[in-house]
Design a protein around this motif. Structure first.
Motif, PDB file in Angstrom:
ATOM      1  N   LYS B  95       0.843  -1.333   0.070  1.00  0.00           N
ATOM      2  CA  LYS B  95       0.002  -0.132   0.102  1.00  0.00           C
ATOM      3  C   LYS B  95       0.816   1.062  -0.020  1.00  0.00           C
ATOM      4  N   GLY B  99      -3.601   8.077   0.288  1.00  0.00           N
ATOM      5  CA  GLY B  99      -4.460   7.526  -0.833  1.00  0.00           C
ATOM      6  C   GLY B  99      -6.068   7.602  -0.423  1.00  0.00           C
ATOM      7  N   THR B 100      -6.586   7.934  -1.314  1.00  0.00           N
ATOM      8  CA  THR B 100      -8.192   8.187  -1.049  1.00  0.00           C
ATOM      9  C   THR B 100      -9.116   6.907  -0.361  1.00  0.00           C
ATOM     10  N   TYR B 101      -8.756   5.578  -0.717  1.00  0.00           N
ATOM     11  CA  TYR B 101      -9.297   4.608  -0.218  1.00  0.00           C
ATOM     12  C   TYR B 101      -8.397   3.581   0.360  1.00  0.00           C
ATOM     13  N   ASN B 102      -7.315   3.969   0.742  1.00  0.00           N
ATOM     14  CA  ASN B 102      -6.537   3.232   1.676  1.00  0.00           C
ATOM     15  C   ASN B 102      -6.391   1.711   1.120  1.00  0.00           C
ATOM     16  N   GLU B 103      -6.502   1.629  -0.302  1.00  0.00           N
ATOM     17  CA  GLU B 103      -6.590   0.328  -0.965  1.00  0.00           C
ATOM     18  C   GLU B 103      -5.082  -0.443  -0.841  1.00  0.00           C
ATOM     19  N   GLN B 104      -5.210  -1.755  -0.658  1.00  0.00           N
ATOM     20  CA  GLN B 104      -3.802  -2.408  -0.864  1.00  0.00           C
ATOM     21  C   GLN B 104      -3.898  -3.156  -2.143  1.00  0.00           C
TER      22      GLN B 104
END
Lengths: 115, 115
Positions: B95, B99-104
């Motif tokens: 990650k 980031g807007t979505y904390n996406e991994q």
């Protein structure tokens, strides 16, 4: 503690039917993120959709749509006009701003789409 | 598009042997993770790693497990003495900061079979 519940273990539909996969989550974080992943028989995790806790606007992306409701802690996912290739296990997942931003997965819903 | 890679795709080992699973995260990412999925079950968080140290680990991540980022590009998971119940798919994820979505971003997984 964070928790994701997918009450539907298996769903079977006929091709072209719409299908909704349910997801209920629990978290104490005020900022959190929700995801849906698809896992085909080959085993990899395929990212589908995402949402953050500040944005309850529901959207449609192709045949996929989602319904995010903070009031009921639900993040349901709908496939419109299902196809055989949609057959897979679908995981709902939750990530917060604590715990190293780890992702917590639900138990998954196995979707069978019959021709 | 950059992606997380994992090697090997499938590893077979004898009970009691040490195994090292390798991952190359996306180059500008700062957070690294390992997850485990026993066949037919959900994806479970094992450990998160940031700034060259473990930021959180689950109950599964006992003294038999260790992680390392030896050279600034690889991220490894070592199981010192494998047990039959370690047979599972192991996913690495990374990650970026913020980031807007904390996406991994998940790798394709390594399937470990312990005989």
């Amino acid at each position: 503690a964070q928790k994701v519940t997918q009450a539907q273990t298996e769903i079977s539909v006929v091709e072209k039917e719409d299908v909704t996969l349910d997801c209920v989550y629990e978290t104490r974080d005020t900022t959190y993120y929700l995801f849906w992943y698809k896992q085909p028989p080959s085993g990899e995790l395929v990212f589908l959709i995402r949402r953050n806790s500040f944005d309850e606007q529901n959207e449609i992306s192709g045949r996929y749509s989602w319904n995010f409701q903070k009031s009921t802690s639900s993040f349901n996912f709908t496939i419109t006009a299902s196809q055989v290739v949609d057959s897979a296990v679908y995981f709902c997942a939750l990530s917060g701003n604590t715990g190293g931003f780890k992702t917590i997965f639900g138990a998954g819903t196995r979707l069978f789409v019959k021709a | 598009e950059p992606e997380v890679t994992q090697t090997p795709s499938h590893q077979v080992t004898q009970m009691g042997q040490e195994v090292i699973l390798r991952c190359v995260p996306i180059s500008n990412h700062l957070y690294f993770y390992w997850y485990r999925q026993i066949l037919g079950q959900k994806v479970e968080f094992l450990v998160s790693f940031y700034n060259n140290e473990i930021s959180e680990k689950s109950e599964i991540f006992d003294d038999q497990f260790s992680v390392e980022r030896p050279d600034g590009s690889n991220f490894t998971l070592k199981i010192r003495s494998t047990k039959l119940e370690d047979s599972a798919m192991y996913f690495c994820a990374s990650k970026p900061r913020g980031g807007t979505y904390n996406e991994q971003f998940f790798g394709p997984g390594t399937r470990l079979t312990v005989l």
